[in-house]
Design a protein around this motif. Structure first.
Motif, PDB file in Angstrom:
ATOM      1  N   SER A  69       6.302  -1.622   6.289  1.00 15.96           N
ATOM      2  CA  SER A  69       6.264  -1.201   4.893  1.00 15.96           C
ATOM      3  C   SER A  69       5.714  -2.270   3.967  1.00 15.96           C
ATOM      4  CB  SER A  69       7.676  -0.801   4.440  1.00 15.96           C
ATOM      5  OG  SER A  69       8.563  -1.888   4.601  1.00 15.96           O
ATOM      6  N   ASN A  70       5.762  -3.559   4.375  1.00 15.68           N
ATOM      7  CA  ASN A  70       5.290  -4.598   3.474  1.00 15.68           C
ATOM      8  C   ASN A  70       3.776  -4.706   3.438  1.00 15.68           C
ATOM      9  OD1 ASN A  70       4.909  -5.634   5.992  1.00 15.68           O
ATOM     10  ND2 ASN A  70       5.759  -7.652   5.544  1.00 15.68           N
ATOM     11  N   ARG A  71       3.057  -3.939   4.245  1.00 20.48           N
ATOM     12  CA  ARG A  71       1.605  -3.983   4.210  1.00 20.48           C
ATOM     13  C   ARG A  71       1.033  -2.972   3.232  1.00 20.48           C
ATOM     14  NH1 ARG A  71      -1.273  -6.308   8.197  1.00 20.48           N
ATOM     15  NH2 ARG A  71      -2.929  -5.983   6.651  1.00 20.48           N
ATOM     16  N   ILE A  72       1.776  -1.926   2.943  1.00 19.74           N
ATOM     17  CA  ILE A  72       1.319  -0.904   1.997  1.00 19.74           C
ATOM     18  C   ILE A  72       2.374  -0.754   0.914  1.00 19.74           C
ATOM     19  CG2 ILE A  72       0.841   1.552   1.677  1.00 19.74           C
ATOM     20  CD1 ILE A  72      -0.468   1.617   4.366  1.00 19.74           C
ATOM     21  N   ASP A  73       1.993  -1.047  -0.304  1.00 17.48           N
ATOM     22  CA  ASP A  73       2.903  -0.997  -1.447  1.00 17.48           C
ATOM     23  C   ASP A  73       2.803   0.391  -2.076  1.00 17.48           C
ATOM     24  OD1 ASP A  73       4.301  -1.258  -3.795  1.00 17.48           O
ATOM     25  OD2 ASP A  73       3.466  -3.215  -4.309  1.00 17.48           O
ATOM     26  N   LEU A  74       3.748   1.273  -1.724  1.00 16.20           N
ATOM     27  CA  LEU A  74       3.693   2.640  -2.231  1.00 16.20           C
ATOM     28  C   LEU A  74       3.898   2.693  -3.743  1.00 16.20           C
ATOM     29  CD1 LEU A  74       5.569   4.750   0.476  1.00 16.20           C
ATOM     30  CD2 LEU A  74       3.120   4.690  -0.018  1.00 16.20           C
ATOM     31  N   ALA A  75       4.725   1.799  -4.277  1.00 12.63           N
ATOM     32  CA  ALA A  75       4.938   1.787  -5.727  1.00 12.63           C
ATOM     33  C   ALA A  75       3.632   1.469  -6.450  1.00 12.63           C
ATOM     34  CB  ALA A  75       6.017   0.779  -6.091  1.00 12.63           C
ATOM     35  N   MET A  76       2.878   0.513  -5.897  1.00 17.31           N
ATOM     36  CA  MET A  76       1.592   0.170  -6.492  1.00 17.31           C
ATOM     37  C   MET A  76       0.620   1.339  -6.397  1.00 17.31           C
ATOM     38  SD  MET A  76      -1.730  -0.698  -5.446  1.00 17.31           S
ATOM     39  CE  MET A  76      -1.549  -1.415  -3.801  1.00 17.31           C
ATOM     40  N   LEU A  77       0.615   2.023  -5.252  1.00 18.84           N
ATOM     41  CA  LEU A  77      -0.271   3.173  -5.081  1.00 18.84           C
ATOM     42  C   LEU A  77       0.130   4.317  -6.010  1.00 18.84           C
ATOM     43  CD1 LEU A  77      -0.798   3.270  -1.215  1.00 18.84           C
ATOM     44  CD2 LEU A  77      -2.358   2.401  -2.961  1.00 18.84           C
ATOM     45  N   ASP A  78       1.445   4.507  -6.196  1.00 16.62           N
ATOM     46  CA  ASP A  78       1.909   5.542  -7.114  1.00 16.62           C
ATOM     47  C   ASP A  78       1.394   5.285  -8.528  1.00 16.62           C
ATOM     48  OD1 ASP A  78       3.245   6.867  -5.130  1.00 16.62           O
ATOM     49  OD2 ASP A  78       5.227   6.094  -5.649  1.00 16.62           O
ATOM     50  N   GLN A  79       1.414   4.020  -8.949  1.00 18.34           N
ATOM     51  CA  GLN A  79       0.927   3.695 -10.277  1.00 18.34           C
ATOM     52  C   GLN A  79      -0.577   3.910 -10.380  1.00 18.34           C
ATOM     53  OE1 GLN A  79       2.893   2.946 -12.981  1.00 18.34           O
ATOM     54  NE2 GLN A  79       0.930   3.328 -14.014  1.00 18.34           N
ATOM     55  N   LEU A  80      -1.291   3.579  -9.311  1.00 17.35           N
ATOM     56  CA  LEU A  80      -2.734   3.805  -9.292  1.00 17.35           C
ATOM     57  C   LEU A  80      -3.048   5.294  -9.412  1.00 17.35           C
ATOM     58  CD1 LEU A  80      -5.634   2.813  -8.922  1.00 17.35           C
ATOM     59  CD2 LEU A  80      -5.272   2.865  -6.444  1.00 17.35           C
ATOM     60  N   SER A 124     -10.483   8.432  -4.264  1.00 16.23           N
ATOM     61  CA  SER A 124     -10.867   8.512  -2.858  1.00 16.23           C
ATOM     62  C   SER A 124      -9.982   7.633  -1.985  1.00 16.23           C
ATOM     63  CB  SER A 124     -12.331   8.089  -2.689  1.00 16.23           C
ATOM     64  OG  SER A 124     -12.465   6.707  -2.939  1.00 16.23           O
ATOM     65  N   VAL A 125      -9.997   7.903  -0.685  1.00 13.80           N
ATOM     66  CA  VAL A 125      -9.272   7.078   0.276  1.00 13.80           C
ATOM     67  C   VAL A 125      -9.827   5.659   0.267  1.00 13.80           C
ATOM     68  CG1 VAL A 125      -8.725   6.764   2.725  1.00 13.80           C
ATOM     69  CG2 VAL A 125      -8.666   9.052   1.725  1.00 13.80           C
ATOM     70  N   ASP A 126     -11.129   5.515   0.084  1.00 15.94           N
ATOM     71  CA  ASP A 126     -11.732   4.176   0.042  1.00 15.94           C
ATOM     72  C   ASP A 126     -11.131   3.343  -1.087  1.00 15.94           C
ATOM     73  OD1 ASP A 126     -13.351   4.662   2.186  1.00 15.94           O
ATOM     74  OD2 ASP A 126     -15.120   5.172   1.003  1.00 15.94           O
ATOM     75  N   GLU A 127     -10.904   3.960  -2.248  1.00 14.44           N
ATOM     76  CA  GLU A 127     -10.332   3.231  -3.373  1.00 14.44           C
ATOM     77  C   GLU A 127      -8.886   2.834  -3.097  1.00 14.44           C
ATOM     78  OE1 GLU A 127     -11.929   4.731  -7.468  1.00 14.44           O
ATOM     79  OE2 GLU A 127     -11.882   6.450  -6.101  1.00 14.44           O
ATOM     80  N   LEU A 128      -8.107   3.726  -2.493  1.00 16.94           N
ATOM     81  CA  LEU A 128      -6.731   3.392  -2.134  1.00 16.94           C
ATOM     82  C   LEU A 128      -6.702   2.265  -1.108  1.00 16.94           C
ATOM     83  CD1 LEU A 128      -5.246   7.007  -1.809  1.00 16.94           C
ATOM     84  CD2 LEU A 128      -4.905   5.407  -3.696  1.00 16.94           C
ATOM     85  N   ALA A 129      -7.627   2.314  -0.158  1.00 17.61           N
ATOM     86  CA  ALA A 129      -7.685   1.274   0.869  1.00 17.61           C
ATOM     87  C   ALA A 129      -8.020  -0.081   0.263  1.00 17.61           C
ATOM     88  CB  ALA A 129      -8.713   1.654   1.933  1.00 17.61           C
ATOM     89  N   ARG A 130      -8.992  -0.093  -0.660  1.00 16.78           N
ATOM     90  CA  ARG A 130      -9.364  -1.357  -1.307  1.00 16.78           C
ATOM     91  C   ARG A 130      -8.199  -1.947  -2.087  1.00 16.78           C
ATOM     92  NH1 ARG A 130     -14.355   1.307  -2.218  1.00 16.78           N
ATOM     93  NH2 ARG A 130     -13.736   1.874  -4.351  1.00 16.78           N
ATOM     94  N   ALA A 131      -7.390  -1.090  -2.690  1.00 14.82           N
ATOM     95  CA  ALA A 131      -6.232  -1.580  -3.437  1.00 14.82           C
ATOM     96  C   ALA A 131      -5.226  -2.271  -2.523  1.00 14.82           C
ATOM     97  CB  ALA A 131      -5.559  -0.417  -4.167  1.00 14.82           C
ATOM     98  N   CYS A 132      -5.228  -1.888  -1.233  1.00 14.79           N
ATOM     99  CA  CYS A 132      -4.332  -2.506  -0.246  1.00 14.79           C
ATOM    100  C   CYS A 132      -5.046  -3.560   0.598  1.00 14.79           C
ATOM    101  CB  CYS A 132      -3.743  -1.430   0.665  1.00 14.79           C
ATOM    102  SG  CYS A 132      -2.659  -0.268  -0.187  1.00 14.79           S
ATOM    103  N   HIS A 133      -6.293  -3.868   0.244  1.00 18.94           N
ATOM    104  CA  HIS A 133      -7.090  -4.880   0.948  1.00 18.94           C
ATOM    105  C   HIS A 133      -7.257  -4.537   2.427  1.00 18.94           C
ATOM    106  CE1 HIS A 133      -6.663  -7.233  -2.717  1.00 18.94           C
ATOM    107  NE2 HIS A 133      -5.350  -7.080  -2.641  1.00 18.94           N
TER     108      HIS A 133
END
Length: 292
Positions: A157-168, A178-187
């Motif tokens: 769970s520490n590799r993907i920050d769901l709270a950060m993605l929820d805000q995005l 897009s999935v690409d944008e979500l992926a970039r946000a998680c590096h």
């Protein structure tokens, strides 16, 4: 999470009617142009007319509209989830391929292969095994061009920050994300992110975004007097029909019924964190087709 497998359906060559249709289905679907031109409308707000050398990928439960422009032919391949079925392929491979609705362009080699295989299908329309083998060959060939497979360890769970993605998602609620944008946000690369996200949540990123949009729409239905069409626009759905499908899938009732039923758990709850701005009650929509 169990290792889900996917069964490849029989490929088929068909023409699309000139009358516009709008629908959805539980299975993934690949549509490839052969002759003439067809038109597709994919969420969110992607429209394209295409012919030979182009196509589109439709994830399961993706509402879409389409019609054929004059004489046309397309190859259609269905991919469905079934445990213990024949002609199975690892879900990790095709979940990346059908990560989100999108239009695709075929290179010359793949286009030539498609034309040859379409002739085989036309000559042997009742050979189901041939149809399934052709489906598998085309899907694998396409996969290796646009979604390179990576075998990854189980995500933590520490590799993907769901709270950060929820805000995005909240910040982009009315826009395409897009999935690409979500992926970039998680590096992460898109393929790595897709696999890890599915391992963590049990759903694809696309399904998760739709779920978040539906939750916000449900709150507005129960706690505002906005028109349903305006709520659809405000929460990022292409139209009221797309919103209706998402609400029914999640709550087993229509938006109107959800608004009326006080026993639905979302009623009178605090405003969800995703709703960080005041809804635009003047937003409108265009109903672009009928649901079938």
């Amino acid at each position: 999470m169990p290792n889900t497998m996917w069964t490849i359906g029989a490929s088929r060559v068909q023409s699309l009617e000139s009358q516009p249709h709008r629908h959805h289905h539980n299975h993934h679907q690949l549509v490839l142009g052969l002759t003439g031109e067809v038109w597709f409308d994919l969420p969110p707000s992607q429209q394209q007319r295409f012919g030979p050398g182009h196509g589109c990928l439709l994830p399961g439960n993706c509402e879409h509209a389409f019609y054929g422009d004059g004489d046309n032919a397309v190859m259609v391949i269905d991919v469905s989830a079934h445990d213990g079925a024949n002609h199975l392929i690892d879900a990790g491979l095709f979940d990346q391929l059908f990560a989100e609705p999108r239009f695709i362009e075929l290179d010359n080699n793949l286009q030539s292969l498609l034309q040859c295989l379409a002739q085989e299908l036309t000559q042997r329309p009742h050979d189901v095994q041939l149809q399934q083998h052709i489906s598998g060959l085309l899907l694998h060939s396409l996969f290796h061009r646009i979604a390179p497979y990576q075998q990854l360890p189980v995500a933590t769970s520490n590799r993907i920050d769901l709270a950060m993605l929820d805000q995005l998602i909240a910040n982009r609620l009315t826009e395409k994300l897009s999935v690409d944008e979500l992926a970039r946000a998680c590096h992460m690369s898109a393929s790595q992110f897709h696999l890890r996200f599915r391992q963590l949540t049990g759903m694809t990123p696309y399904q998760y975004v739709i779920q978040q949009r539906a939750q916000q729409a449900a709150w507005l239905l129960q706690n505002s007097s906005m028109k349903i069409s305006a709520i659809a626009t405000e929460t990022g759905f292409a139209n009221q029909s797309a919103l209706t499908h998402a609400i029914k899938a999640r709550f087993d009732v229509s938006p109107g019924q959800l608004r009326q039923k006080s026993q639905i758990t979302v009623k009178n709850q605090p405003k969800p964190e995703l709703l960080t701005k005041t809804p635009d009650v003047s937003a409108s929509f265009i109903n672009s087709g009928r649901v079938t």
